[in-house]
Design a protein around this motif. Structure first.
Motif, PDB file in Angstrom:
ATOM      1  N   LEU A 125       5.641   3.700   0.588  1.00 57.87           N
ATOM      2  CA  LEU A 125       5.209   2.488   0.396  1.00 57.87           C
ATOM      3  C   LEU A 125       5.393   1.846   1.576  1.00 57.87           C
ATOM      4  N   TRP A 126       4.431   1.019   1.778  1.00 57.87           N
ATOM      5  CA  TRP A 126       4.336  -0.114   2.811  1.00 57.87           C
ATOM      6  C   TRP A 126       3.866  -1.453   2.662  1.00 57.87           C
ATOM      7  N   GLY A 127       4.151  -2.560   3.560  1.00 57.36           N
ATOM      8  CA  GLY A 127       3.468  -3.655   3.505  1.00 57.36           C
ATOM      9  C   GLY A 127       3.935  -4.611   2.360  1.00 57.36           C
ATOM     10  N   GLY A 128       5.038  -4.281   1.640  1.00 57.67           N
ATOM     11  CA  GLY A 128       5.205  -5.351   0.722  1.00 57.67           C
ATOM     12  C   GLY A 128       5.483  -6.815   0.982  1.00 57.67           C
ATOM     13  N   SER A 129       4.331  -7.606   0.934  1.00 52.06           N
ATOM     14  CA  SER A 129       4.684  -8.916   1.277  1.00 52.06           C
ATOM     15  C   SER A 129       4.129  -9.834   0.313  1.00 52.06           C
ATOM     16  N   TRP A 177       0.850  -1.158  -0.032  1.00 56.66           N
ATOM     17  CA  TRP A 177      -0.238   0.248  -0.059  1.00 56.66           C
ATOM     18  C   TRP A 177       0.774   1.272  -0.101  1.00 56.66           C
ATOM     19  N   THR A 178       0.237   2.277  -0.278  1.00 56.03           N
ATOM     20  CA  THR A 178       0.925   3.645  -0.343  1.00 56.03           C
ATOM     21  C   THR A 178       0.096   4.748   0.456  1.00 56.03           C
ATOM     22  N   GLY A 216       9.211 -15.125  -6.568  1.00 54.78           N
ATOM     23  CA  GLY A 216       9.869 -15.138  -7.650  1.00 54.78           C
ATOM     24  C   GLY A 216       9.256 -15.102  -8.977  1.00 54.78           C
ATOM     25  N   ARG A 217       7.980 -14.659  -8.904  1.00 62.72           N
ATOM     26  CA  ARG A 217       7.186 -14.552 -10.148  1.00 62.72           C
ATOM     27  C   ARG A 217       7.046 -13.060 -10.662  1.00 62.72           C
ATOM     28  N   GLY A 218       7.748 -12.195  -9.777  1.00 67.49           N
ATOM     29  CA  GLY A 218       7.591 -10.753 -10.285  1.00 67.49           C
ATOM     30  C   GLY A 218       6.635 -10.068  -9.699  1.00 67.49           C
ATOM     31  N   LEU A 219       5.759 -10.610  -8.711  1.00 65.33           N
ATOM     32  CA  LEU A 219       4.631  -9.844  -8.210  1.00 65.33           C
ATOM     33  C   LEU A 219       5.065  -8.510  -7.151  1.00 65.33           C
ATOM     34  N   TYR A 220       5.983  -8.903  -6.444  1.00 64.14           N
ATOM     35  CA  TYR A 220       6.636  -7.622  -5.587  1.00 64.14           C
ATOM     36  C   TYR A 220       6.827  -6.550  -6.321  1.00 64.14           C
ATOM     37  N   THR A 221       7.777  -6.844  -7.530  1.00 59.82           N
ATOM     38  CA  THR A 221       8.084  -5.828  -8.753  1.00 59.82           C
ATOM     39  C   THR A 221       6.695  -5.251  -9.194  1.00 59.82           C
ATOM     40  N   ALA A 222       6.042  -6.155  -9.506  1.00 53.15           N
ATOM     41  CA  ALA A 222       4.519  -5.515 -10.254  1.00 53.15           C
ATOM     42  C   ALA A 222       3.780  -4.520  -9.313  1.00 53.15           C
ATOM     43  N   LEU A 223       3.954  -5.087  -7.921  1.00 52.51           N
ATOM     44  CA  LEU A 223       3.184  -4.097  -7.135  1.00 52.51           C
ATOM     45  C   LEU A 223       4.000  -2.748  -6.807  1.00 52.51           C
ATOM     46  N   LEU A 224       5.372  -2.918  -6.795  1.00 54.24           N
ATOM     47  CA  LEU A 224       6.209  -1.898  -6.625  1.00 54.24           C
ATOM     48  C   LEU A 224       5.900  -0.765  -7.914  1.00 54.24           C
ATOM     49  N   ALA A 225       5.935  -1.224  -9.306  1.00 53.12           N
ATOM     50  CA  ALA A 225       5.756  -0.557 -10.415  1.00 53.12           C
ATOM     51  C   ALA A 225       4.355  -0.059 -10.327  1.00 53.12           C
ATOM     52  N   THR A 226       3.338  -0.538  -9.776  1.00 47.19           N
ATOM     53  CA  THR A 226       1.944  -0.070  -9.664  1.00 47.19           C
ATOM     54  C   THR A 226       1.927   1.279  -8.954  1.00 47.19           C
TER      55      THR A 226
END
Length: 156
Positions: free
Chosen positions: A88-92, A77-78, A99-109
């Motif tokens: 940015l908070w809560g990245g989990s 969340w932001t 390893g599927r790029g989901l953290y990075t996708a959330l970061l980009a969003t």
């Protein structure tokens, strides 16, 4: 850690293809808790009250969940602050989904939303797993924070 969005790498500015959804109703926070509790192995009931309240404050909080086969697997969340900053908070991410790029996708969003909302800087507290990921995308360490818990004399 902090990123000047003017220096954001192209990878964070590309359209996100993962199933990332912005939550709009406090009732949806069960999906956030469904990710946080198994990742951190503790209770996250506070999310319902605090984040539910913050979701009602116009323009202050954007809560995102990544889904795989309609199952919540990653969250972040932001908070949007007055002036030039978004935090940015809560990245989990569930261990089985890493390893599927989901953290990075959330970061980009979240970086893209910060840019769209006119923010110049994005900050985050990065733990040992996140630090190398966000450093690859131009975030740099500004300072170090240490969590402390105060206990009155009687409780020692």
């Amino acid at each position: 850690m902090v990123l000047d969005v003017h220096d954001a790498p192209q990878h964070l500015l590309q359209p996100v293809t993962a199933d990332i959804r912005r939550l709009t109703e406090p009732v949806q926070l069960a999906d956030v808790v469904a990710v946080l509790e198994p990742v951190w192995m503790r209770n996250f009931d506070w999310v319902y009250e605090r984040m539910g309240r913050e979701m009602t404050e116009p323009g202050y909080l954007s809560m995102y969940v990544a889904y795989v086969e309609d199952r919540p697997v990653s969250v972040g969340w932001t908070h949007f602050h007055e002036g030039h900053f978004a935090s940015l908070w809560g990245g989990s991410t569930l261990e089985s989904m890493r390893g599927r790029g989901l953290y990075t996708a959330l970061l980009a969003t979240r970086v893209q939303e910060a840019i769209a909302r006119g923010k110049r800087f994005v900050t985050l507290d990065a733990g040992s797993m996140s630090r190398p990921i966000v450093a690859r995308y131009g975030f740099f360490e500004l300072t170090t924070a240490v969590a402390c818990e105060w206990r009155p004399e009687a409780q020692r």
